[in-house]
Structures are given as C-alpha cells and as structure tokens.
Scaffold this active site. Structure first.
Site, PDB file in Angstrom:
ATOM      1  N   VAL A  42       0.859  -1.403   0.040  1.00 43.63           N
ATOM      2  CA  VAL A  42      -0.119  -0.084   0.177  1.00 43.63           C
ATOM      3  C   VAL A  42       0.696   0.723   0.018  1.00 43.63           C
ATOM      4  O   VAL A  42       0.597   2.142  -1.005  1.00 43.63           O
ATOM      5  CB  VAL A  42      -0.835  -0.279   1.310  1.00 43.63           C
ATOM      6  N   LYS A  60      -6.691  -1.202   9.186  1.00 45.56           N
ATOM      7  CA  LYS A  60      -8.558  -1.572  10.112  1.00 45.56           C
ATOM      8  C   LYS A  60      -7.830  -2.280  11.294  1.00 45.56           C
ATOM      9  O   LYS A  60      -8.680  -2.045  12.207  1.00 45.56           O
ATOM     10  CB  LYS A  60      -8.619  -2.686   9.402  1.00 45.56           C
ATOM     11  N   GLY A 116     -11.534  -0.967   0.335  1.00 44.77           N
ATOM     12  CA  GLY A 116     -10.057  -0.583  -0.182  1.00 44.77           C
ATOM     13  C   GLY A 116     -10.496   0.764  -1.251  1.00 44.77           C
ATOM     14  O   GLY A 116     -10.498   1.782  -0.045  1.00 44.77           O
ATOM     15  N   LYS A 119     -12.904  -4.670  10.056  1.00 39.51           N
ATOM     16  CA  LYS A 119     -14.010  -3.941   9.749  1.00 39.51           C
ATOM     17  C   LYS A 119     -14.897  -2.808   9.376  1.00 39.51           C
ATOM     18  O   LYS A 119     -15.436  -2.321   9.558  1.00 39.51           O
ATOM     19  CB  LYS A 119     -13.695  -4.455   7.759  1.00 39.51           C
TER      20      LYS A 119
HETATM   21  N1  HSE Z   1      -6.588  -9.524   2.472  1.00 38.39           N
HETATM   22  C1  HSE Z   1      -7.850  -8.687   3.186  1.00 38.39           C
HETATM   23  C2  HSE Z   1      -8.773  -8.585   1.469  1.00 38.39           C
HETATM   24  C3  HSE Z   1      -7.389  -7.379   2.312  1.00 38.39           C
HETATM   25  O1  HSE Z   1      -9.121  -9.382   1.238  1.00 38.39           O
HETATM   26  O2  HSE Z   1      -9.279  -7.891   1.173  1.00 38.39           O
HETATM   27  C4  HSE Z   1      -7.884  -5.531   2.383  1.00 38.39           C
HETATM   28  O3  HSE Z   1      -8.066  -5.369   3.519  1.00 38.39           O
END
Ligand code: HSE
Length: 409
Positions: free
Chosen positions: A12, A100, A129, A200
């Site tokens: 990122v 997160k 994302g 999340k």
């Molecule tokens: N591993 C996470 C996903 C990445 O697959 O959504 C993004 O948070």
C-alpha cells in the site's frame, strides 16, 4: 507546499507514492496547494528506488520536521503504528491510515487525540479498499437514521467462494490461488477465519452507532466450513454463499454486529458481487438502501483511498467532527448473536426436495434437488424456531448436513 510522509513501503505504501507521482498535477489541483512526499519510513533499504533520497528509518526525523503536515500510515499492525500516530496527532499532524486492525482496536483513542489537537485521523482505506464508504457514512448520509449495514468486506474470501462455485475449485486450491495473486493477507487466517472482515465491521459499527465496538464482541465465523456442496446448493436455490459482515440496530436499541457465511438470494445485489470485489449495503430511513461497490484490496485501489484522505487532510485545518465515536463501554450496547432472526438454508444428505419442502411446511421459501440430496431455505425464524425446525427435520429422518443463515435485507 504541503509535505507528507508515508510510513511503510510495502504494497500500500509504495502504491501511495506511485499514485501521487503519477497523478501529482490533479492531486495538487484538488488539494488546492503544491504537495510533496517528504519522507518514506521503512526499516528496509531501497537503494535503487527513484525515491531513495526520501527514505528514513527514523520516526523522530519526521516528527521533528515542522513542514510535515500529514502522515500516511501503511505499516499495518497495532504497534508501532499506534505510538507513531499518537505522536503525530499530539503534534497536530493529521494522519491517514489503511490499518483496519489499528482503527478497530484503537480508533476511539486516536479520534480523541485528533480532536484534542485540532487535526484529523482519517481511515477511508481501512474498510473496502478503494470503495468510498467511511466519508459517505458520516457525511453524505448524515441526514439518515442508519439502521443496518451489510457488506462483503473481504476480497480474499469472496474470491475463494466465487472460485469454488464457478470453477469447482476446492477451498484449499482457491486459497492457494488467492495467495499467488497477492490478495490474501500474509497470514491467511485473518481472511479465511473472518478476522479481517470483523475488524472492518467494527469500524463501520463504531462510526454509524457512535460507540467503539471491539472485535471480541463480534460473533465471527469464517469460510473454512463452507463446502463445494453448500456453494452448489446455494446456486440451485438461485443465490450464492457470501461471507457477510453486518451490523443492525435491534428494536431495543442494542446493535448486533456479526461476520458469517450466509446464503444471499439473487434478488439481493450483494449476491452478484464476485471475485476480489467488495460491496457495502447501507440501510437508512432517507435512502432506503444504497450499495457501494469496488475493489476491496490491492496496491493502487487501497492507495487511492489513502491518497484521498491525504488530500482531505491537506485541505482541512480543523477536526472533522462528523467522523467520531466514543469509547464509552459496550455493556448493554452489543447484543448476543442469538438475538438474530433470519432464515436458514438447509441442506440434507438424504430424501428429496419435495420431502424436505413438506417437512419445512409454510416456513419453506424455496427448495431444490442437489447432488446427493436436497436443499431449501426458509422464512425468517428466531433462534428457538430455528432449533425447533432442525429437531423436526431430524425426527422426520432427514439428515441435515449444513444450515447457513439467510441474508434478508
Ligand atoms: N486481505 C484483505 C482482503 C485485504 O482480502 O480483503 C484488504 O483489507
């Protein structure tokens, strides 16, 4: 000139730097001022990087530079990210993070520190994302009484479930492919056991309902137990199995956040969200339902959200109060998982669809023949009614091999 620093030059962080230089002119126009990457913090050496002169291993040098007004945190993990961000906020430096785990555990403290020092802690990239969801929730949808949010918040598991159904792949083969393509976290358990989606939905729950919700309070079930036969049964019933992270407000005012694989009928838009894509459905009294969809993982999609926050931070001279929640304890705020009323998708290993439909009676919404047995899904039932139904099927000699909750939104 607004100088910003990037903490962590992994997937990122390097995406943030790449996107900034790719679109610098547009970004500066949106920010309303010239911008520059002042520092990139990473413990590794990158001697061949075009940005080699910007690398530092010292957080103190970033904190000591009075020209740094924004910090983009892309390191992941709680420490040292938490300490670094608290130091930044304590000096009035706004932060933008994709982390997160950090926000799910320490969001209330970070937001309080930002408020105390008239700056901002932004975290758009921490959920979904590339999808704009945090800012819409507290800004564009601020006039609504939001009653529920349902999301596909983990791209890896959505990709795996999709591959199981479309390509008849086993769970293990689909996971290996997700890792090969760089979707899965370093430790796949965070994805497949639902912890990533849990963090999340904690962030969304805290933001929407105003009190910090910790991951420990959220019933979290991953996708390891979802079989190819379940995926095929869902298909036969005109739906799909999805890992759904949800939060709803109950009639008594408590909230019910959960992460679990669910049967999603095709009349729900979330059933058609495939591959690594994420989607979030928001239910409110003004909007009815709104669905946000996009790439939930990956270098540039996540960098896009971080950079959007860096631009916001560069523009805002004081705290954005709509993006706030408090750490006032969860007692009597988060309900137990058995408060959930929902239908069940039931798969049996013997008997036919007609026998199953007859046994389920007027609780049956639809039934279908599936390989080696039959499947159906039911109307909404409370926890006691669900147990009664499963006992009745057992007494009728029908062998239930799986029962997945149904998303009815
Ligand atoms: N591993 C996470 C996903 C990445 O697959 O959504 C993004 O948070």
């Amino acid at each position: 000139m607004k100088k910003f620093a990037v903490l962590g030059y992994g997937t990122v962080g390097s995406g943030v730097v790449e996107l900034f230089y790719k679109n610098r002119e547009k970004i500066e126009q949106k920010a309303g001022c010239p911008m520059e990457v002042g520092y990139i913090l990473d413990l590794r050496d990158f001697p061949d990087s075009p940005y080699a002169d910007k690398f530092t291993k010292s957080m103190d040098s970033i904190l000591a530079d009075p020209e740094v007004s924004v910090v983009a945190e892309c390191m992941g993990g709680v420490e040292p990210a938490f300490t670094y961000l608290m130091q930044c906020l304590g000096k009035g430096i706004s932060v933008a993070t994709s982390n997160k785990e950090l926000i799910a555990r320490k969001g209330a403290q970070l937001l309080a520190e930002a408020k105390a020092h008239s700056c901002n802690c932004f975290f758009e990239a921490s959920v979904g994302g590339a999808i704009p969801i945090i800012r819409p929730l507290h800004r564009c949808l601020a006039a609504n009484d939001i009653t529920a949010v349902y999301g596909i918040l983990n791209g890896t598991t959505n990709f795996i479930l999709d591959k199981m159904l479309s390509d008849d792949m086993s769970f293990e083969a689909a996971l290996a492919l997700a890792q090969e393509l760089g979707y899965a976290e370093r430790e796949p358990s965070a994805d497949v056991d639902g912890h990533d989606a849990c963090r999340k939905i904690c962030i969304i729950s805290s933001l929407v309902f105003g009190k910090h919700v910790y991951p420990e309070s959220v019933k979290t079930v991953g996708i390891r137990e979802v079989s190819l036969a379940d995926a095929a049964a869902a298909d036969a019933l005109d739906g799909a199995v999805k890992l759904i992270a949800s939060v709803r407000r109950l009639e008594d005012g408590r909230i019910l956040p959960m992460v679990q694989p669910m049967f999603v009928p095709h009349d729900n838009m979330l059933s058609r969200v495939d591959g690594v894509f994420n989607a979030v459905m928001v239910c409110g009294d003004g909007i009815d339902r709104a669905v946000f969809c996009g790439r939930g993982a990956g270098k540039l999609p996540t960098a896009s959200a971080v950079m959007g926050d860096v631009i916001e931070a560069a523009k805002h001279q004081c705290t954005v109060f709509s993006q706030d929640w408090v750490d006032s304890g969860e007692q009597d705020f988060v309900a137990d998982a058995d408060a959930l009323c929902c239908g069940l998708m039931i798969r049996i290993a013997n008997g036919d669809a007609a026998a199953l439909a007859a046994a389920v009676g007027d609780r049956c919404e639809a039934s279908a023949v599936v390989d080696g047995g039959a499947a159906c899904y039911t109307t909404c039932l409370n926890a006691v009614e669900q147990q009664d139904l499963l006992a009745e099927l057992n007494n009728a000699g029908l062998q239930v091999v799986s029962a997945l909750p149904v998303l009815d939104a």
